[in-house]
Design a protein around this motif. Structure first.
Motif, PDB file in Angstrom:
ATOM      1  N   LEU A   1      28.200  37.233  39.032  1.00 53.33           N
ATOM      2  CA  LEU A   1      27.348  36.561  38.041  1.00 53.33           C
ATOM      3  C   LEU A   1      27.926  36.694  36.641  1.00 53.33           C
ATOM      4  O   LEU A   1      27.873  35.744  35.842  1.00 53.33           O
ATOM      5  N   GLU A   2      28.484  37.854  36.334  1.00 53.31           N
ATOM      6  CA  GLU A   2      29.082  38.061  35.018  1.00 53.31           C
ATOM      7  C   GLU A   2      30.274  37.134  34.786  1.00 53.31           C
ATOM      8  O   GLU A   2      30.524  36.707  33.658  1.00 53.31           O
ATOM      9  N   GLY A   3      30.985  36.834  35.860  1.00 53.91           N
ATOM     10  CA  GLY A   3      32.162  35.977  35.728  1.00 53.91           C
ATOM     11  C   GLY A   3      31.890  34.514  35.998  1.00 53.91           C
ATOM     12  O   GLY A   3      32.840  33.723  36.153  1.00 53.91           O
ATOM     13  N   MET A   4      30.613  34.126  36.055  1.00 53.91           N
ATOM     14  CA  MET A   4      30.259  32.759  36.403  1.00 53.91           C
ATOM     15  C   MET A   4      30.813  31.743  35.402  1.00 53.91           C
ATOM     16  O   MET A   4      31.327  30.692  35.774  1.00 53.91           O
ATOM     17  N   ASP A   5      30.709  32.057  34.109  1.00 53.13           N
ATOM     18  CA  ASP A   5      31.208  31.138  33.083  1.00 53.13           C
ATOM     19  C   ASP A   5      32.712  30.924  33.230  1.00 53.13           C
ATOM     20  O   ASP A   5      33.198  29.784  33.152  1.00 53.13           O
ATOM     21  N   GLN A   6      33.431  32.012  33.448  1.00 48.45           N
ATOM     22  CA  GLN A   6      34.875  31.907  33.608  1.00 48.45           C
ATOM     23  C   GLN A   6      35.241  31.131  34.868  1.00 48.45           C
ATOM     24  O   GLN A   6      36.181  30.328  34.864  1.00 48.45           O
ATOM     25  N   LYS A   7      34.487  31.355  35.949  1.00 51.01           N
ATOM     26  CA  LYS A   7      34.729  30.629  37.193  1.00 51.01           C
ATOM     27  C   LYS A   7      34.480  29.142  37.017  1.00 51.01           C
ATOM     28  O   LYS A   7      35.272  28.307  37.477  1.00 51.01           O
ATOM     29  N   ALA A   8      33.390  28.790  36.333  1.00 48.32           N
ATOM     30  CA  ALA A   8      33.079  27.383  36.095  1.00 48.32           C
ATOM     31  C   ALA A   8      34.153  26.723  35.241  1.00 48.32           C
ATOM     32  O   ALA A   8      34.553  25.579  35.496  1.00 48.32           O
ATOM     33  N   LEU A   9      34.637  27.436  34.241  1.00 52.06           N
ATOM     34  CA  LEU A   9      35.703  26.908  33.389  1.00 52.06           C
ATOM     35  C   LEU A   9      36.986  26.703  34.180  1.00 52.06           C
ATOM     36  O   LEU A   9      37.682  25.691  34.016  1.00 52.06           O
ATOM     37  N   SER A  10      37.293  27.669  35.057  1.00 48.87           N
ATOM     38  CA  SER A  10      38.479  27.549  35.898  1.00 48.87           C
ATOM     39  C   SER A  10      38.379  26.336  36.816  1.00 48.87           C
ATOM     40  O   SER A  10      39.342  25.579  36.982  1.00 48.87           O
ATOM     41  N   LEU A  11      37.199  26.140  37.426  1.00 51.13           N
ATOM     42  CA  LEU A  11      37.001  24.982  38.302  1.00 51.13           C
ATOM     43  C   LEU A  11      37.115  23.676  37.529  1.00 51.13           C
ATOM     44  O   LEU A  11      37.698  22.700  38.017  1.00 51.13           O
ATOM     45  N   ALA A  12      36.549  23.646  36.331  1.00 52.82           N
ATOM     46  CA  ALA A  12      36.626  22.436  35.505  1.00 52.82           C
ATOM     47  C   ALA A  12      38.085  22.115  35.173  1.00 52.82           C
ATOM     48  O   ALA A  12      38.494  20.945  35.183  1.00 52.82           O
ATOM     49  N   THR A  13      38.871  23.156  34.909  1.00 57.92           N
ATOM     50  CA  THR A  13      40.291  22.953  34.617  1.00 57.92           C
ATOM     51  C   THR A  13      41.020  22.393  35.832  1.00 57.92           C
ATOM     52  O   THR A  13      41.803  21.433  35.718  1.00 57.92           O
TER      53      THR A  13
END
Length: 283
Positions: free
Chosen positions: A14-26
């Motif tokens: 959950l803490e890394g959700m923002d980073q994961k979403a950004l990675s997927l968007a990239t």
């Protein structure tokens, strides 16, 4: 694995959700910019970029890239604990002591064996097919179809594929450091999975006997007679389909039709719940 450990890992996710979403968007933008132009020039069948279900497929891209991790924490932990209790520590130490290159090749060969059977069972087991049919429902196949996958299917396929890899001690699951071969293979599988779904007519000659290609995988999505349905299950190595009698790879043409003959509801939300409520939604 204790509930406390699972909760801690979920908190970490959950803490890394923002980073994961950004990675997927990239990844999404890179794939869109790299493959969509090729589909416009070297297409098998001409089709619009923003085709039917484009928005829902983008939603699948993000959902299936984020949600399965929470369940995979549980399934992979059960697999690891099972093998740890059944096999000596030296067995795993030897597998993890192999050179990185050797481990990568071994993980590809063994992991694709596991994936072949997981994928085949997804077609042969009725309840799992209700999940997997979402991936096969498009009547036009392109790069984005690769990510049109129910989150539970991701859990099923990766968990089954992980069993032989873990059983041979090829993965470092100590948690002390990131497992480089596994990370490299997962990244490669994601990229190659997008490529083999692409609407491109590239052919690779004799290499098609060794590795999956768009021509090989498009026949897996074919809809028609029994000669073309339920073929080409391997993700990377067609040799498994050849060994187990499920290879269908004509030398020249691509499939004339894609999709499924069974019922599947329209719309993202209905499809996500369909595996659980199929008896209410079926015609």
């Amino acid at each position: 694995m204790s509930p406390e450990i699972i909760m801690n890992q979920w908190a970490h996710l959950l803490e890394g959700m923002d980073q994961k979403a950004l990675s997927l968007a990239t990844w999404f933008l890179v794939a869109l910019c790299a493959i969509a132009p090729l589909e416009k020039i070297f297409y098998i069948k001409r089709q619009d970029l923003f085709r039917k279900d484009f928005i829902s497929d983008v939603a699948y891209f993000f959902l299936s890239g984020i949600l399965p991790s929470f369940l995979l924490v549980i399934t992979t932990s059960i697999i690891v604990l099972g093998f740890r209790s059944a096999l000596p520590a030296e067995w795993f130490a030897y597998g993890q002591s192999l050179p990185v290159g050797v481990r990568i090749v071994a993980i590809i060969v063994v992991g694709d064996f596991g994936f072949y059977w997981a994928h085949r069972w997804a077609h042969e087991i009725p309840w799992v097919w209700r999940i997997h049919s979402i991936h096969h429902s498009p009547t036009a196949v392109d790069w984005l179809v690769a990510t049109r996958v129910h989150p539970l299917e991701v859990v099923f396929l990766r968990s089954i594929s992980f069993i032989p890899v873990c059983g041979l001690g090829l993965v470092d699951f100590s948690g002390a450091k990131a497992d480089l071969p596994s990370l490299l293979l997962l990244s490669f599988n994601n990229i190659w999975g997008i490529f083999i779904h692409a609407n491109v007519k590239f052919r690779f000659g004799w290499l098609e006997q060794l590795i999956s290609t768009p021509h090989f995988h498009h026949w897996h999505h074919a809809n028609g007679s029994a000669l073309v349905v339920n073929k080409n299950y391997a993700a990377l190595l067609p040799v498994y389909d050849r060994l187990f009698g499920t290879l269908h790879q004509p030398k020249t043409h691509f499939p004339a039709a894609y999709g499924i003959s069974s019922y599947l509801p329209e719309g993202l939300l209905k499809q996500l719940v369909y595996p659980f409520t199929w008896f209410l939604l079926r015609k």
